[in-house]
Design an enzyme around this catalytic site. Sequence first.
Site, mmCIF file in Angstrom:
data_model
loop_
_atom_site.group_PDB
_atom_site.id
_atom_site.type_symbol
_atom_site.label_atom_id
_atom_site.label_comp_id
_atom_site.label_asym_id
_atom_site.label_seq_id
_atom_site.Cartn_x
_atom_site.Cartn_y
_atom_site.Cartn_z
ATOM 1 N N LYS A 24 0.808 -1.231 -0.011
ATOM 2 C CA LYS A 24 0.083 -0.078 -0.224
ATOM 3 C C LYS A 24 0.510 1.241 -0.025
ATOM 4 O O LYS A 24 0.984 2.303 0.820
ATOM 5 C CB LYS A 24 -0.754 0.182 1.458
ATOM 6 C CG LYS A 24 -1.643 -0.922 1.108
ATOM 7 C CD LYS A 24 -3.321 -1.004 1.939
ATOM 8 C CE LYS A 24 -4.324 -1.887 2.195
ATOM 9 N NZ LYS A 24 -3.599 -3.051 2.172
HETATM 10 O O1 S5P Z 1 -9.686 -2.412 1.295
HETATM 11 C C1 S5P Z 1 -8.808 -3.191 1.785
HETATM 12 C C2 S5P Z 1 -7.917 -3.706 0.906
HETATM 13 C C3 S5P Z 1 -6.850 -4.895 1.163
HETATM 14 S S1 S5P Z 1 -5.578 -4.825 0.712
HETATM 15 N N1 S5P Z 1 -9.268 -4.155 2.624
HETATM 16 C C4 S5P Z 1 -8.594 -5.578 3.024
HETATM 17 O O2 S5P Z 1 -8.705 -6.396 3.657
HETATM 18 N N2 S5P Z 1 -7.556 -5.418 2.140
HETATM 19 C C5 S5P Z 1 -6.409 -6.374 2.876
HETATM 20 O O3 S5P Z 1 -6.854 -7.752 2.658
HETATM 21 C C6 S5P Z 1 -5.896 -6.176 4.301
HETATM 22 O O4 S5P Z 1 -4.462 -5.893 4.917
HETATM 23 C C7 S5P Z 1 -6.053 -7.921 4.952
HETATM 24 O O5 S5P Z 1 -4.433 -8.651 4.691
HETATM 25 C C8 S5P Z 1 -6.410 -8.429 4.201
HETATM 26 C C9 S5P Z 1 -7.804 -8.623 4.197
HETATM 27 O O6 S5P Z 1 -7.953 -9.876 5.507
HETATM 28 P P1 S5P Z 1 -8.812 -10.860 6.048
HETATM 29 O O7 S5P Z 1 -8.253 -11.542 7.107
HETATM 30 O O8 S5P Z 1 -9.593 -9.690 6.683
HETATM 31 O O9 S5P Z 1 -9.512 -11.285 5.065
#
Ligand code: S5P
Length: 470
Positions: free
Chosen positions: A292
């Site tokens: 990011k």
């Molecule tokens: O808007 C976003 C963008 C990203 S890259 N929302 C997110 O959650 N992410 C990333 O996706 C976040 O940094 C994390 O690594 C992943 C989601 O993880 P989860 O455990 O919630 O599925």
Amino acid sequence: MNNKKEEFIKGLYEIGAVRFGKFTLKSGIESPFYLDLRKVISYPKLHSLMCSMLSDYAAGLDFDCVLGIPYTALPSASIIAETLKKPLFMLRKEVKTYGAGGKLVGDPDKKGKCLIVDDLVTTGGSKFETADELTSLGFGVKDILVVVDRSADAVNELSSRGLVLHSLVSLEEIVQYLNKTGCLDDAKVEEIKSFTKTLPEKEKALKTDNDVESNKFTNKLLDVIKRKKSNLILSLDTEDPDEFFDILEKTSKSIVMVKTHVDIIRNFTPDFLDRLKKLAEKGDFLIFEDRKFADIGNTVKHQFYGGVYRIAEWADCVTSHLIAGEGTVKGLFPDGEASMKAEKPQAAFLLARMSSKGNLITEYYSKKVIEAGKDNFSVVSGYIGHGKDVEDIKQYKSLIPKGQLLLMPGVKLERGSDNLGQQYLTVEEAVTGGADCIIVGRGIIKAEDPQAEAEIYRERAWNVFCKRGM
Ligand code: S5P
């Protein structure tokens, strides 16, 4: 052919719903006939004949409720529902931006196996769309009943995706009857026959002509997607390197990329990257560092190429914000298109929307990010995005240029949220809406059996993706 059918075809011809001549179709292809059933509702006798034929046919099928595809089929669907005493549903064409509920009109408590009704089938495209939407809303869908099948091969197209197409009359029957009754001469019959025979090829050629270009990294990712039959990106957010590799080894078969946050790894050493690179090669997946980036071009350049992590040396792609302007992307890839000529193409995915509650991204900002991404097509492979629901994602996806991808985080098997603002859509909502890949973290890595769970996510996303197409 029975009397009812003949009477119906005769009626269609008399009101001008079937015409012969030279007509240009939506695709630009010239057709020797024209079919338009929109007029039928203004002829009560013909409409009631059509609805009684539809109801008779539907009575032999196994379904719990009825839905008509707007607008032409809405009156007939409601008459079938009324006649057979089945619950009726509709899906709005337009999106409702206020009040409760989304596109579904009807009582959700009454949903079940749904019969889809429409006037015509040409390619089957709108039927797939409706079937997918209904499935994502929790309906069962198998049977589709149309008045006229004017397609070349929709029965097989639909059956390859598990749907059964039924029709009251085929184009062949219409032509046959009108020929028999002297409304259509033999030469015209031959012309129509040869037109319908060559139509699929013409449509295919048109599609190939319009095939879109993608940049080199996108093509590489698309190859992995097809090869592994997967749209799953694993977000491996753990600080423990042992756990990281343990999960990655177990899930590598199911994923197309592993998404890292390399700065959260405890005891980070160059060995970590060696192991990761070797595993990526063996497991046939790409490495996606979710850095990011957000700073001015010059700073980002140091962050990408230098420092402890030297991300550019091992990551296939990275994420970047665009809050500081296009300079950020220029800092990542100063050589622009030339970086794609490298043996190992690299690209960025821009954050155009986020999944977290209360994020400050506006529609204007999101659009501007996509515009800038389009201008930097050679190094921007697509966008990170999210949405309220299927319709919202579809609208957002329509802004994304063909050839660029939409990757979606905030995805789980069920909707929900965490206590720090993360919001989750279901796999089906994400992919139906237009996500080309889903990014899943805790849904998999916190599961009791991450290997089995990854396979569940892969399969569910792939099934919807195949039905939806690119
Ligand atoms: O808007 C976003 C963008 C990203 S890259 N929302 C997110 O959650 N992410 C990333 O996706 C976040 O940094 C994390 O690594 C992943 C989601 O993880 P989860 O455990 O919630 O599925």
